[in-house]
Design an enzyme around this catalytic site. Structure first.
Site, short mmCIF file in Angstrom:
data_model
loop_
_atom_site.label_atom_id
_atom_site.label_comp_id
_atom_site.label_asym_id
_atom_site.label_seq_id
_atom_site.Cartn_x
_atom_site.Cartn_y
_atom_site.Cartn_z
N GLN A 187 43.97 38.05 37.32
CA GLN A 187 43.78 39.31 38.03
C GLN A 187 44.51 40.47 37.36
O GLN A 187 44.44 41.61 37.83
CB GLN A 187 44.25 39.16 39.47
N HIS A 233 47.77 38.09 41.77
CA HIS A 233 48.55 38.96 42.67
C HIS A 233 49.48 39.94 41.93
O HIS A 233 50.68 39.97 42.15
CB HIS A 233 49.34 38.12 43.67
#
Length: 373
Positions: free
Chosen positions: A89, A153
């Site tokens: 991510q 995250h």
């Protein structure tokens, strides 16, 4: 046997929570079409960040590490972007303009960075001046540590408040039992700085021994939406829950938002995280989603261009691939509405100076919502 009974009880509670939430404000189809979606900028892969410049041109960050300027139908690649750590991510993330951008040309960006002695990366915040097709005077304002090779995250959204303070979010980097509740560690927090990176003297943990002084709130999971409320000036965020339990929260200095001690979600495997959805000393969300919509990007409509939308929150859904409109009464959600169904993973949404809404969709590009007359 006792463990099985407890597990069954937990799932029964979570089903009731889900039913109660859905009964309260089920997501519905559009009341009536008030816009047509025009693909304004095509051929984008993951347009993570997006800002609309005062002249109406768009500055767009691709997660892969490129910043594009779209102006008068033409796109230009901006030079001088910091080196980006692309993993999972992580990559080049949000963009935000300084409140006095017209005078100082500062553009703020969040990105995953390898800076530091450890392997992997962590979220960094930098600013640079936009001069033509070049970023100059690059300054790194904050670099979270320690680096990790975990791919999840990173956060991360950026916003300014009415007093010129800079807020940004960093996710807990997949270390939920370590980072979010520990004030000595980065991750799972909202941070506040002066626009030049200095620590405000009235930050809530400046005088707390061992705490990182830039922290503004803690106990957050992975916030990927943040706005300044146009009327109250409050900083609102939304954050990803695990399986269920995405939240909208209002950032109050020094508050604990509970992750992972309290949550409306469960593990992706279906097992419980906790049986607690609230606890004294932990700030409850003003809204939560069960099931998760995987929210990304957020804006509050102040424009009169779309009948009935003024005061609504617009939130992108990654997992269900639509734009959600939340009709608000103060801090209370009255109604949820699906827009642009099956359009793709909606990564970001912005209102431009022209009062129009711009929506970034992965694998497609930037849509402009043209009001229907």
């Amino acid at each position: 046997m006792k463990k099985s009974i407890v597990t069954l009880w937990f799932f029964a509670v979570m089903i009731c929570i889900s039913c109660a939430q859905n009964d309260q404000n089920d997501v519905e189809g559009p009341l009536k079409p008030v816009f047509s979606a025009e693909l304004l900028v095509d051929d984008l892969q993951i347009p993570w960040g997006m800002v609309i410049l005062p002249d109406g041109s768009l500055l767009i960050s691709e997660k892969s590490g490129t910043v594009l300027l779209f102006q008068d139908g033409e796109r230009t690649t901006i030079q001088g972007v910091p080196e980006v750590y692309v993993r999972g991510q992580g990559g080049l993330l949000d963009l935000e303009l300084h409140p006095n951008f017209t005078e100082n040309r500062w553009v703020y960006m969040s990105y995953a960075s390898e800076e530091g002695p450890e392997k992997g990366g962590h979220t960094a915040i930098a600013r640079a001046r936009l001069n033509g097709n070049q970023f100059t005077d690059l300054q790194v304002l904050y670099k979270a540590s320690p680096n990790t090779t975990q791919g999840q995250h990173f956060g991360s959204r950026i916003e300014f408040d009415d007093n010129g303070y800079l807020y940004f979010t960093i996710g807990e980097r997949g270390a939920r039992e370590v980072n979010p509740q520990d004030l000595s560690r980065d991750g799972g927090k909202i941070y506040r700085l002066h626009d030049d990176g200095r620590i405000p003297a009235d930050n809530p943990f400046v005088n707390t021994e061992g705490a990182l002084p830039a922290i503004y709130t803690y106990g957050n999971r992975n916030p990927q939406g943040m706005i300044k409320h146009p009327e109250t000036g409050e900083i609102w965020i939304h954050e990803h829950g695990p399986r269920g339990g995405d939240e909208i929260n209002i950032a109050i200095p020094g508050r604990n938002y509970g992750w992972p001690v309290v949550t409306y979600g469960i593990n992706y495997s279906g097992t419980p995280i906790t049986d607690k959805t609230e606890m004294e000393g932990m700030e409850p969300p003003i809204h939560y989603w069960v099931p998760s919509i995987a929210p990304s990007g957020m804006c509050m409509v102040t424009s009169e261009e779309y009948p009935g939308w003024k005061g609504s929150l617009l939130v992108g859904s990654l997992s269900f691939q639509y734009l959600e409109r939340l009709e608000m009464d103060g801090r209370r959600v009255l109604r949820r509405e699906k827009l642009m169904e099956d359009i793709g993973r909606v990564r970001n949404v912005r209102q431009g100076p022209d009062g129009l809404i711009y929506v970034a969709v992965e694998g497609k590009g930037i849509y402009r919502l043209n009001p229907k007359s």
